[in-house]
Design an enzyme around this catalytic site. Structure first.
Site, short mmCIF file in Angstrom:
data_model
loop_
_atom_site.label_atom_id
_atom_site.label_comp_id
_atom_site.label_asym_id
_atom_site.label_seq_id
_atom_site.Cartn_x
_atom_site.Cartn_y
_atom_site.Cartn_z
N HIS A 199 0.86 -1.17 0.00
CA HIS A 199 0.00 0.00 0.00
C HIS A 199 0.90 1.23 0.00
O HIS A 199 2.01 1.20 0.54
CB HIS A 199 -0.86 -0.05 1.27
N ASP A 240 3.16 -3.92 8.41
CA ASP A 240 1.86 -3.29 8.17
C ASP A 240 0.80 -4.35 8.44
O ASP A 240 0.61 -5.27 7.65
CB ASP A 240 1.80 -2.80 6.72
N GLN A 259 -4.44 -5.23 7.35
CA GLN A 259 -5.36 -6.25 6.86
C GLN A 259 -5.23 -7.57 7.63
O GLN A 259 -5.83 -8.57 7.22
CB GLN A 259 -5.11 -6.50 5.36
N LYS A 315 -10.62 -0.07 10.24
CA LYS A 315 -10.71 -1.35 9.54
C LYS A 315 -11.08 -2.50 10.49
O LYS A 315 -11.21 -3.64 10.05
CB LYS A 315 -9.40 -1.66 8.83
#
Length: 441
Positions: free
Chosen positions: A155, A232, A235, A258
């Site tokens: 990303h 990261d 997700q 999220k």
């Protein structure tokens, strides 16, 4: 002999999630109980922003109704209660990812967390050059010829801060490529990560490909090079049980929006021994010990990295979201989303003119699928699905280099969460199967 019950054993004792349970869970999410364009909403855009259960909404509302005050600054009753709620929330999030209390820093989102690391390393380079701060800062300083390594699937939030750090310090940015299936080329990674690598930053799970990266192998590469390892977890933290200590990463970031929480709140984890010596990124009030007109001394972490008035109500709401996920069972959520992801990919692969990115059906992935419809722009696909009451994401998903590598400018992405049913996926697949006929492609 008494049986000791732990959260892990409790979760194993719980049955696997099914549509009936998901329908009960959905009742906790008011926004999902609406129609869009005359049809029941199917929300498949949680990879961008998840929805909020009532317990999270009520936690933030209760804070404003009962204990709204600035934290760490007052001796009055409301200030004390606000501070307790704020710091209790920090402990909840630390426990949620297996971190220490002092290692858990509030940010506005994961993007800020990654920029915090990048700019703090810039400051470490400057401080070390001027003999300021801890002598160990020289080990964190970057110089021309040093290397920062990312991956081709990142990303933009885990790419651009490192581009800028390389620019500020003279370091070189390199990347680990992917193959055509969306997996990292680990054979090449072993040649790329080496003695000059000072930072290795990578995503746990791709927001486009759905690929779950081999964290332990990548961490081992970073350790062999003596590099800082940055994860990261945007997700992954919302969807699977995460233990940053067990993974042995130096830093990890994720965003509240999220994982069922409001926007404007995120978490940065950093190893205590690094945070203890790392210079701050933002400076101002609430993160100092002594200030003169010439200089300032800074508090230890986490306050050292939390200048100014904080996101207090959002932190309280994020703690409520973490509790909701923990009570539901992250392993159960991960397995259910895996089933939904496989259902999406299997269905999409059976539709003529559809190209699915990332691992093929039967291969492990998180519960999302990005795809290209031959001859039709992703924005048109998204509008067609919206006309059927189905919310998806369209565009490059803040991953232009990855799309360019795959020969695309934009894709459509469907991403599931704990409140999605198999019927949601089937409605989505049925709609996608009609896209090319509708546009006469």
């Amino acid at each position: 002999m008494a049986v000791v019950t732990t959260p892990a054993t409790l979760e194993r004792a719980l049955p696997a999630m099914d549509d009936a349970e998901v329908l009960r869970i959905r009742n906790d999410f008011p926004v999902l109980n609406q129609t869009v364009n005359g049809q029941q909403l199917v929300y498949l855009d949680s990879g961008a922003t998840s929805q909020n259960p009532l317990s999270v909404i009520e936690a933030e509302q209760e804070f404003y109704e009962q204990r709204n005050a600035a934290v760490h600054r007052g001796a009055h009753h409301l200030a004390v209660e606000a501070t307790e709620a704020f710091e209790d929330a920090r402990q909840t999030l630390a426990d949620f990812v297996g971190a220490g209390y002092e290692e858990t820093i509030w940010t506005s989102n994961a993007t800020e967390g990654l920029n915090l690391i990048s700019y703090a390393l810039s400051n470490a380079t400057l401080w070390a050059a001027q003999g300021r701060g801890d002598a160990r800062l020289k080990d964190l300083a970057l110089k021309p010829g040093d290397e920062i390594v990312v991956t081709e699937m990142e990303h933009h939030a885990n790419l651009i801060p490192w581009q800028e750090l390389a620019f500020r310090t003279g370091a070189v940015l390199r990347f680990i490529p992917i193959d055509d299936t969306g997996s990292l080329r680990l054979d090449q990674a072993r040649d790329i990560v080496g003695p000059r690598t000072k930072v290795l930053a990578f995503t746990h799970a791709s927001n486009v490909l759905g690929t779950i990266n081999p964290v332990r192998e990548l961490v081992a590469l970073g350790r062999s090079a003596g590099a800082l390892v940055v994860l990261d977890a945007c997700q992954s933290a919302p969807h699977l049980a995460l233990d940053v200590k067990a993974l042995d990463v130096d830093f990890a970031v994720f965003s509240g929006h999220k994982m069922l929480a409001p926007t404007g709140i995120g978490v940065l984890y950093g190893k205590q021994e690094i945070l203890d010596i790392l210079p701050p990124f933002l400076t101002g009030g609430s993160m100092i010990t002594t200030v003169t007109m010439e200089r300032a001394e800074y508090l230890p972490a986490p306050q050292r990295f939390e200048a100014g008035t904080q996101r207090i109500s959002q932190a309280v709401a994020l703690a409520a979201a973490a509790n909701y996920l923990t009570e539901t069972g992250l392993d159960r959520i991960h397995r259910w989303e895996g089933e939904l992801g496989q259902r999406m990919v299997t269905g999409l692969e059976s539709i003529a003119g559809i190209r699915v990115l990332g691992p093929a059906a039967g291969k492990e992935r998180i519960g999302l699928a990005a795809f290209d419809v031959e001859g039709i722009h992703a924005h048109d696909v998204g509008q067609f699905l919206d006309s059927r009451g189905i919310a998806v994401r369209v565009g490059h998903h803040c991953a232009q280099p990855l799309h360019r590598r795959l020969g695309l400018t934009a894709t459509t992405r469907a991403s599931a969460y704990l409140y999605n049913t198999t019927d949601d996926v089937d409605r989505f697949l049925d709609a996608v199967s009609g896209v090319r006929a509708y546009f006469r492609a």
